[in-house]
Design a protein around this motif. Sequence first.
Motif, PDB file in Angstrom:
ATOM      1  N   ILE A  63     -39.993  -3.397  14.928  1.00 31.14           N
ATOM      2  CA  ILE A  63     -40.682  -2.901  16.120  1.00 31.14           C
ATOM      3  C   ILE A  63     -39.968  -3.464  17.340  1.00 31.14           C
ATOM      4  O   ILE A  63     -39.668  -4.654  17.403  1.00 31.14           O
ATOM      5  N   SER A  64     -39.696  -2.617  18.303  1.00 33.62           N
ATOM      6  CA  SER A  64     -39.131  -3.108  19.554  1.00 33.62           C
ATOM      7  C   SER A  64     -39.984  -2.570  20.701  1.00 33.62           C
ATOM      8  O   SER A  64     -40.867  -1.747  20.495  1.00 33.62           O
ATOM      9  N   GLU A  65     -39.708  -3.058  21.880  1.00 35.95           N
ATOM     10  CA  GLU A  65     -40.474  -2.619  23.048  1.00 35.95           C
ATOM     11  C   GLU A  65     -39.556  -2.019  24.092  1.00 35.95           C
ATOM     12  O   GLU A  65     -38.450  -2.490  24.315  1.00 35.95           O
ATOM     13  N   GLU A  68     -41.857   2.372  27.939  1.00 34.95           N
ATOM     14  CA  GLU A  68     -42.862   3.381  27.570  1.00 34.95           C
ATOM     15  C   GLU A  68     -43.748   2.979  26.392  1.00 34.95           C
ATOM     16  O   GLU A  68     -44.744   3.634  26.105  1.00 34.95           O
ATOM     17  N   GLY A  69     -43.399   1.908  25.657  1.00 37.52           N
ATOM     18  CA  GLY A  69     -44.253   1.463  24.564  1.00 37.52           C
ATOM     19  C   GLY A  69     -43.493   0.815  23.424  1.00 37.52           C
ATOM     20  O   GLY A  69     -42.323   0.452  23.551  1.00 37.52           O
ATOM     21  N   TYR A  70     -44.201   0.679  22.303  1.00 37.62           N
ATOM     22  CA  TYR A  70     -43.629   0.096  21.083  1.00 37.62           C
ATOM     23  C   TYR A  70     -42.811   1.164  20.351  1.00 37.62           C
ATOM     24  O   TYR A  70     -43.278   2.291  20.176  1.00 37.62           O
ATOM     25  N   VAL A  71     -41.630   0.796  19.917  1.00 36.60           N
ATOM     26  CA  VAL A  71     -40.753   1.722  19.210  1.00 36.60           C
ATOM     27  C   VAL A  71     -40.719   1.322  17.734  1.00 36.60           C
ATOM     28  O   VAL A  71     -40.427   0.178  17.402  1.00 36.60           O
ATOM     29  N   ILE A  72     -41.018   2.290  16.874  1.00 40.57           N
ATOM     30  CA  ILE A  72     -40.923   2.090  15.431  1.00 40.57           C
ATOM     31  C   ILE A  72     -39.471   2.402  15.070  1.00 40.57           C
ATOM     32  O   ILE A  72     -39.061   3.566  15.095  1.00 40.57           O
ATOM     33  N   GLY A  76     -38.104   6.022  15.024  1.00 41.17           N
ATOM     34  CA  GLY A  76     -37.790   6.308  16.419  1.00 41.17           C
ATOM     35  C   GLY A  76     -39.020   6.682  17.227  1.00 41.17           C
ATOM     36  O   GLY A  76     -38.935   6.938  18.418  1.00 41.17           O
ATOM     37  N   GLY A  77     -40.177   6.714  16.559  1.00 38.85           N
ATOM     38  CA  GLY A  77     -41.420   7.053  17.252  1.00 38.85           C
ATOM     39  C   GLY A  77     -41.812   5.984  18.248  1.00 38.85           C
ATOM     40  O   GLY A  77     -41.539   4.799  18.059  1.00 38.85           O
ATOM     41  N   VAL A  78     -42.447   6.417  19.328  1.00 32.29           N
ATOM     42  CA  VAL A  78     -42.901   5.498  20.369  1.00 32.29           C
ATOM     43  C   VAL A  78     -44.414   5.575  20.448  1.00 32.29           C
ATOM     44  O   VAL A  78     -44.994   6.659  20.500  1.00 32.29           O
TER      45      VAL A  78
END
Length: 117
Positions: A63-65, A68-72, A76-78
């Motif tokens: 998970i990264s940030e 716009e939000g948390y990125v899986i 690649g989903g946010v």
Amino acid sequence: MRNSTGMPSHRASLAASMFPVILFSCPVSAHDALPTAAKPLGWSYPHSCCSGIDCRQVSDKAISERPEGYVIKGTGGVVAYSDGRVKHSPDGVYHWCSVAGAADSRTICLFVPPKGY
């Protein structure tokens, strides 16, 4: 009179009739998170996030940030910071719930540790 188990037949009947009650009266446990140092007994995922196979602990590298939000990272989903799918992680680690628990599917819930945990 005794049955094939050596028990008197009325006791065998009583034991047999009690077995389903014992079997079906045990509580069914929800899908649980694995124990961690912060939660040595683990914790249960909410029913709304999990159907028994959907949730699992993931590395903080998964998970990264972004602004716009948390990125899986796997999909690649946010998930926006304000999204209702974002939940507080009771044990201070990330947990990701995805449809059918698949690594390439849509996010149901994302449990995030508090900042500075």
